[in-house]
Design a protein around this motif. Structure first.
Motif, mmCIF file in Angstrom:
data_model
loop_
_atom_site.group_PDB
_atom_site.id
_atom_site.type_symbol
_atom_site.label_atom_id
_atom_site.label_comp_id
_atom_site.label_asym_id
_atom_site.label_seq_id
_atom_site.Cartn_x
_atom_site.Cartn_y
_atom_site.Cartn_z
ATOM 1 N N GLU A 132 119.695 69.943 54.100
ATOM 2 C CA GLU A 132 120.257 69.737 52.956
ATOM 3 C C GLU A 132 119.359 70.005 51.803
ATOM 4 N N LEU A 133 118.203 69.566 51.993
ATOM 5 C CA LEU A 133 117.164 70.120 50.863
ATOM 6 C C LEU A 133 117.103 71.372 50.717
ATOM 7 N N ALA A 134 116.970 72.211 51.814
ATOM 8 C CA ALA A 134 116.938 73.714 51.796
ATOM 9 C C ALA A 134 118.107 74.094 50.693
ATOM 10 N N GLU A 135 119.235 73.518 51.445
ATOM 11 C CA GLU A 135 120.491 74.165 50.222
ATOM 12 C C GLU A 135 120.292 73.470 48.944
ATOM 13 N N ALA A 136 119.747 72.392 48.437
ATOM 14 C CA ALA A 136 119.799 72.029 47.376
ATOM 15 C C ALA A 136 118.540 72.776 46.454
ATOM 16 N N ARG A 137 117.431 73.227 47.139
ATOM 17 C CA ARG A 137 116.581 73.989 46.619
ATOM 18 C C ARG A 137 117.283 75.459 46.036
ATOM 19 N N ALA A 138 117.988 75.932 47.048
ATOM 20 C CA ALA A 138 118.465 77.270 46.734
ATOM 21 C C ALA A 138 119.608 77.141 45.462
ATOM 22 N N LEU A 139 120.297 76.022 45.645
ATOM 23 C CA LEU A 139 121.315 75.855 44.422
ATOM 24 C C LEU A 139 120.431 75.603 43.128
ATOM 25 N N ARG A 140 119.256 74.812 43.172
ATOM 26 C CA ARG A 140 118.669 74.634 42.165
ATOM 27 C C ARG A 140 118.051 75.931 41.460
ATOM 28 N N GLY A 175 121.712 59.949 47.054
ATOM 29 C CA GLY A 175 121.642 60.250 45.781
ATOM 30 C C GLY A 175 121.366 61.967 45.539
ATOM 31 N N LEU A 176 120.952 62.498 46.364
ATOM 32 C CA LEU A 176 120.742 64.079 46.594
ATOM 33 C C LEU A 176 121.973 64.309 46.438
ATOM 34 N N ASP A 177 123.048 64.087 47.413
ATOM 35 C CA ASP A 177 124.282 64.705 47.608
ATOM 36 C C ASP A 177 125.159 64.389 46.240
#
Length: 421
Positions: free
Chosen positions: A268-276, A324-326
């Motif tokens: 999920e963190l990897a996906e969030a970084r890509a989105l960022r 919180g990340l989600d």
């Protein structure tokens, strides 16, 4: 008698009458005080009786709770269903009795009649509960046939004592091993079980030894209570050691769940970084980056080398961080989707607005003499809004502006055609 003293007999009679009346009043008062004293003594005795009954019933109920657990383990739930029902009823009655006692003890004044009635109810509730549970206890004593089979039961009890004693060593080793992986808070529910199990085993041995002494001396004193106490203590020790095994299994399963959650958090963190990194809005990217940093910090702390884990607490920490990340990630996705959708729709909106503006401009030019200022104003505003839409870098704002241009162009066309009729 001298005529001057004619009043003396009357005074004597009146005095005697008054003395008699006073004596009667005094006697009545003494009887009233005696009666009140008797009533007060009876009320005090009733208070004392109610308190004694209440304490005795409470002790018996507490003993019956442990006895029921032991009886279920020995005979099964089906055979102890009546006992369980009797205990539940007695506990309800005891609760009602304590509620009445609280009313007697509180600061609100009570009348003598109320205190008498409530004390009588307390005695009734307590005696009912006591009698019901005493009957059940006697029934199970008979069922166990303790006295009749005491020698055989004692031999079996000693064999079980040895088996449970061997388990104590294993339980201590298990706790030592678990302490190398799990924190003190994780082990808190079972960390003292070995010590308590040893204490329970010592009590069981003492009761068994007492029963053996009575049997060896051929004493007429029954050994049922000693054997029952030994059985109960042995049962407690076994439960405490069972809890260590159950706790170990729960900790291992919790740790496995934690590891799976950490792996999922990494994805999920990897996906969030890509989105960022690919997001078009700088503010959204900054907010997303802050939450990513916080969640990554929690993830890293839970994966620290040599860290003693509390799987339950660790899972909660990780879930809070990932929730919180989600939340921020979902908001960022929605905003990016809105941008993408707006960009897709913008080309069509610009084309439609240009086409309508061109048609309206041509119509106004063809009927210049009759088209009034309102239609021309709407047309000019439509052209201005179209220019703004073309220059706008934000696709959402550009789309809204293009749609306003279309609206003004449509209004201008309607007004121009109205002018020409």
């Amino acid at each position: 008698m001298n005529g001057d003293l004619w009043w003396v007999p009357s005074v004597i009679v009146i005095g005697l009458v008054l003395a008699g009346v006073w004596a009667l009043v005094g006697a009545s008062r003494r009887r009233t005080r005696a009666r009140l004293g008797q009533v007060s003594a009876a009320a005090a005795e009733l208070d004392r009786s109610a308190n004694i009954s209440l304490v005795r019933a409470d002790d018996l109920v507490q003993d019956a709770i442990d006895e029921l657990d032991f009886a279920i383990a020995q005979f099964g739930e089906s055979a102890t269903r009546e006992f369980a029902t009797a205990l539940a009823t007695s506990r309800r009655q005891l609760s009602d009795a304590f509620a009445l006692q609280q009313k007697l003890d509180d600061a609100v004044p009570d009348s003598a009649a109320e205190r008498t009635r409530w004390n009588l109810q307390i005695v009734q509730f307590a005696d009912d509960a006591t009698g019901r549970l005493s009957n059940q206890a006697r029934d199970f004593t008979v069922k166990r046939g303790v006295e009749r089979n005491a020698p055989q039961q004692l031999d079996e009890l000693r064999r079980r004592l040895e088996r449970v004693s061997d388990r104590v060593v294993g339980g201590a080793s298990t706790l030592t091993r678990l302490g190398q992986c799990y924190s003190a808070s994780a082990l808190a529910p079972i960390s003292g079980n070995v010590g308590r199990a040893r204490t329970a085993l010592e009590a069981a041995r003492a009761s068994a030894d007492s029963a053996a002494e009575h049997l060896a001396a051929a004493s007429a004193e029954p050994v049922g209570e000693q054997l029952q106490a030994a059985e109960h203590s042995l049962f407690q020790a076994a439960q405490l050691l069972d809890a260590i095994e159950t706790g170990e299994d729960q900790l291992h399963r919790g740790f496995a769940n934690l590891q799976q959650a950490l792996v999922a958090a990494g994805s999920e963190l990897a996906e969030a970084r890509a989105l960022r990194d690919g997001h078009e809005e700088s503010d959204t990217s900054a907010n997303l980056n802050q939450v990513i940093s916080e969640a990554a910090s929690v993830q890293a702390s839970l994966q620290g080398p040599g860290r003693l884990s509390d799987p339950a607490e660790d899972l909660v920490l990780l879930e809070v961080a990932m929730n919180g990340l989600d939340s921020i990630r979902s908001e960022a996705r929605n905003r990016q989707l809105r941008l993408d959708n707006a960009r897709t729709a913008l080309a069509g909106a610009l084309l439609t607005a240009r086409s309508q503006i061109t048609l309206t401009r041509d119509f106004v030019a063809a009927h210049r003499a009759r088209v009034q200022a309102p239609a021309r104003t709407r047309l000019a505003e439509a052209e201005r809004q179209l220019a703004l839409a073309v220059a706008e870098s934000d696709p959402v704002t550009a789309l809204d502006t293009a749609r306003r241009a279309m609206t003004h162009a449509t209004d201008a066309d309607a007004l121009a055609r109205y002018d020409t009729h």
